[in-house]
Design an enzyme around this catalytic site. Structure first.
Site, PDB file in Angstrom:
ATOM      1  N   GLY A   1       0.704  -4.884   0.954  1.00  0.00           N
ATOM      2  CA  GLY A   1      -0.772  -4.902   0.239  1.00  0.00           C
ATOM      3  C   GLY A   1      -0.578  -5.406  -1.303  1.00  0.00           C
TER       4      GLY A   1
ATOM      5  N   GLU B   1      -0.439  -9.241  -0.714  1.00  0.00           N
ATOM      6  CA  GLU B   1      -2.084  -9.470  -0.422  1.00  0.00           C
ATOM      7  C   GLU B   1      -2.790  -9.487  -1.878  1.00  0.00           C
ATOM      8  OE1 GLU B   1      -2.016  -6.348   2.893  1.00  0.00           O
ATOM      9  OE2 GLU B   1      -3.330  -8.073   3.733  1.00  0.00           O
TER      10      GLU B   1
ATOM     11  N   ALA C   1       0.890  -1.111  -0.051  1.00  0.00           N
ATOM     12  CA  ALA C   1      -0.053  -0.111   0.138  1.00  0.00           C
ATOM     13  C   ALA C   1       0.778   1.212  -0.098  1.00  0.00           C
ATOM     14  CB  ALA C   1      -0.834  -0.009   1.113  1.00  0.00           C
TER      15      ALA C   1
ATOM     16  N   GLU D   1       4.385  -5.104   7.338  1.00  0.00           N
ATOM     17  CA  GLU D   1       3.695  -4.283   8.082  1.00  0.00           C
ATOM     18  C   GLU D   1       3.964  -4.070   9.696  1.00  0.00           C
ATOM     19  OE1 GLU D   1       2.307  -6.480   5.829  1.00  0.00           O
ATOM     20  OE2 GLU D   1       1.082  -5.319   4.707  1.00  0.00           O
TER      21      GLU D   1
HETATM   22  N1  COA Z   1       4.956   3.160  -0.438  1.00  0.00           N
HETATM   23  C1  COA Z   1       5.171   4.276  -1.020  1.00  0.00           C
HETATM   24  N2  COA Z   1       6.338   4.426  -1.459  1.00  0.00           N
HETATM   25  C2  COA Z   1       6.986   3.436  -1.852  1.00  0.00           C
HETATM   26  C3  COA Z   1       6.628   2.035  -1.305  1.00  0.00           C
HETATM   27  C4  COA Z   1       5.308   2.109  -0.679  1.00  0.00           C
HETATM   28  N3  COA Z   1       4.782   1.025  -0.287  1.00  0.00           N
HETATM   29  N4  COA Z   1       7.494   1.409  -1.582  1.00  0.00           N
HETATM   30  C5  COA Z   1       8.290   2.095  -2.403  1.00  0.00           C
HETATM   31  N5  COA Z   1       8.118   3.217  -2.411  1.00  0.00           N
HETATM   32  C6  COA Z   1       8.869   4.562  -3.105  1.00  0.00           C
HETATM   33  C7  COA Z   1      10.093   4.884  -2.106  1.00  0.00           C
HETATM   34  O1  COA Z   1       9.801   5.824  -1.237  1.00  0.00           O
HETATM   35  C8  COA Z   1      11.084   5.465  -3.396  1.00  0.00           C
HETATM   36  O2  COA Z   1      10.486   6.609  -3.515  1.00  0.00           O
HETATM   37  P1  COA Z   1      11.552   7.882  -3.737  1.00  0.00           P
HETATM   38  O3  COA Z   1      12.467   7.555  -4.982  1.00  0.00           O
HETATM   39  O4  COA Z   1      10.594   9.334  -4.259  1.00  0.00           O
HETATM   40  O5  COA Z   1      12.128   8.102  -2.515  1.00  0.00           O
HETATM   41  C9  COA Z   1      10.703   4.445  -4.314  1.00  0.00           C
HETATM   42  O6  COA Z   1       9.555   3.907  -4.429  1.00  0.00           O
HETATM   43  C10 COA Z   1      11.783   3.534  -4.653  1.00  0.00           C
HETATM   44  O7  COA Z   1      11.885   2.729  -3.332  1.00  0.00           O
HETATM   45  P2  COA Z   1      13.272   2.740  -2.680  1.00  0.00           P
HETATM   46  O8  COA Z   1      12.980   2.356  -1.279  1.00  0.00           O
HETATM   47  O9  COA Z   1      14.227   3.639  -2.951  1.00  0.00           O
HETATM   48  O10 COA Z   1      13.907   1.185  -3.440  1.00  0.00           O
HETATM   49  P3  COA Z   1      14.860   0.254  -2.669  1.00  0.00           P
HETATM   50  O11 COA Z   1      15.238  -0.722  -3.745  1.00  0.00           O
HETATM   51  O12 COA Z   1      15.947   0.961  -2.079  1.00  0.00           O
HETATM   52  O13 COA Z   1      13.982  -0.682  -1.843  1.00  0.00           O
HETATM   53  C11 COA Z   1      12.074  -1.888  -0.935  1.00  0.00           C
HETATM   54  C12 COA Z   1      13.163  -1.504  -2.212  1.00  0.00           C
HETATM   55  C13 COA Z   1      10.842  -2.740  -1.558  1.00  0.00           C
HETATM   56  C14 COA Z   1      12.866  -2.736  -0.075  1.00  0.00           C
HETATM   57  C15 COA Z   1      11.694  -0.549  -0.307  1.00  0.00           C
HETATM   58  O14 COA Z   1      10.962   0.444  -1.175  1.00  0.00           O
HETATM   59  C16 COA Z   1      10.470  -0.852   0.745  1.00  0.00           C
HETATM   60  O15 COA Z   1      10.960  -1.267   1.766  1.00  0.00           O
HETATM   61  N6  COA Z   1       9.110  -0.515   0.680  1.00  0.00           N
HETATM   62  C17 COA Z   1       8.275  -0.382   1.154  1.00  0.00           C
HETATM   63  C18 COA Z   1       7.603  -1.747   1.487  1.00  0.00           C
HETATM   64  C19 COA Z   1       6.667  -1.958   2.499  1.00  0.00           C
HETATM   65  O16 COA Z   1       6.745  -1.529   3.872  1.00  0.00           O
HETATM   66  N7  COA Z   1       5.408  -2.138   2.307  1.00  0.00           N
HETATM   67  C20 COA Z   1       4.094  -2.381   3.024  1.00  0.00           C
HETATM   68  C21 COA Z   1       3.051  -1.301   2.873  1.00  0.00           C
HETATM   69  S1  COA Z   1       2.122  -1.647   4.115  1.00  0.00           S
END
Ligand code: COA
Length: 261
Positions: free
Chosen positions: A113, A116, A68, A136
């Site tokens: 999400g 999911e 999400a 989460e």
């Molecule tokens: N919501 C909003 N933005 C998100 C996102 C999410 N769930 N997942 C990634 N992004 C955004 C990042 O903020 C980043 O934006 P920016 O370039 O404006 O800073 C962009 O997507 C790229 O992500 P980044 O974190 O820089 O990539 P990465 O390769 O270093 O890491 C992940 C990849 C997937 C490990 C990391 O993005 C992450 O942990 N995301 C969230 C996962 C999460 O907690 N999801 C559950 C939500 S309920």
């Protein structure tokens, strides 16, 4: 219908509606607008004879969907969080209930999400770079789009709890050994393999396909009460200091420090 969608790329290939989540710069994070478009496409699939099956995938080489959209969480009040969870559950349950086969072609991160969403699809096929996880608990939340209900059905309670309580990422090969995905392919082969599986289904009797999907859904149907509890729990978590800390920590790209408050 799909041509005007902006957060989804949608095309119909021989009766297969290929829905591509299309926010690659945000790793296809599921914001409200994208979920609304997805809901419209699923409704379209319910009503259109031109759709025989669906593939859901992500754009770019990195992600199916990284969850999400956390940026929409920052000012979320508990009752709004519960509602958000219920809205997501409703859309994902529509996918699960569809009597046309739906394959998640998981082409990278499937987190929160996003994972999911893949769980709500009938079948998952993963490319070898796919990573599955439920982060989460790192955000002070719990999976609120049906994940607490569907994951234990698919991989068993122990493994599901391990995934939810550690928030660790699971590789495509491990997912295959757990029965979380039906097959693992190269990135290039992911869509062709998903299309080929659907085309094989389409060689069988259409009414059989429909009724098998209907009955299998009934066999694993989750009660409305447990979905409601998941949403209430999501709302409860959203009222904590730890939730605020978890979201701020993500936005500030640092590790969260939880206090239990
Ligand atoms: N919501 C909003 N933005 C998100 C996102 C999410 N769930 N997942 C990634 N992004 C955004 C990042 O903020 C980043 O934006 P920016 O370039 O404006 O800073 C962009 O997507 C790229 O992500 P980044 O974190 O820089 O990539 P990465 O390769 O270093 O890491 C992940 C990849 C997937 C490990 C990391 O993005 C992450 O942990 N995301 C969230 C996962 C999460 O907690 N999801 C559950 C939500 S309920």
């Amino acid at each position: 219908m799909g041509e005007i969608a902006s957060l989804l790329d949608v095309r119909n290939e021989g009766g297969i509606l290929i829905i591509t989540l299309n926010r690659p710069d945000k790793l296809n994070a599921l914001n409200r607008a994208l979920l609304k478009e997805l809901d419209e496409q699923i409704e379209f699939a319910y009503s259109s004879d031109a759709v025989k099956g669906i593939i859901i995938t992500g754009s770019g080489a990195k992600a199916f969907a990284a969850g999400a959209d956390i940026s929409e969480f920052s000012a979320l009040q508990p009752h709004e969080a519960q509602l958000l969870s219920q809205e997501g559950q409703l859309i994902f349950e529509k996918i699960d209930k569809l009597t046309k086969p739906v394959i998640a072609a998981v082409n990278g991160f499937a987190l929160g999400g996003g994972f999911e969403l893949a769980l709500a699809c009938h079948i998952r096929i993963a490319s070898d770079n796919a990573k599955f996880g439920l982060p989460e608990s790192t955000l002070g939340l719990l999976p609120g789009y049906g994940g607490t209900q569907r994951l234990p059905q698919i991989i068993g309670k122990g493994r599901a709890l391990e995934m939810m309580l550690t928030a660790d990422h699971t590789t495509a090969q491990t997912a295959l050994s757990w029965g979380l995905v039906n097959a693992v392919t190269t990135q290039e082969e992911l869509l062709p393999a998903s299309i080929a599986m659907l085309q094989k289904f389409f060689t069988k009797a259409p009414t059989s396909i429909q009724e098998i999907l209907r009955c299998t859904h009934l066999a694993l149907e989750t009660s409305g009460t447990s979905f409601l509890q998941e949403s209430k729990s999501f709302g409860r978590c959203a009222g904590t200091e730890d939730f605020k800390e978890g979201v701020h920590a993500f936005m500030e790209k640092r590790k969260a420090s939880f206090t239990g408050k």
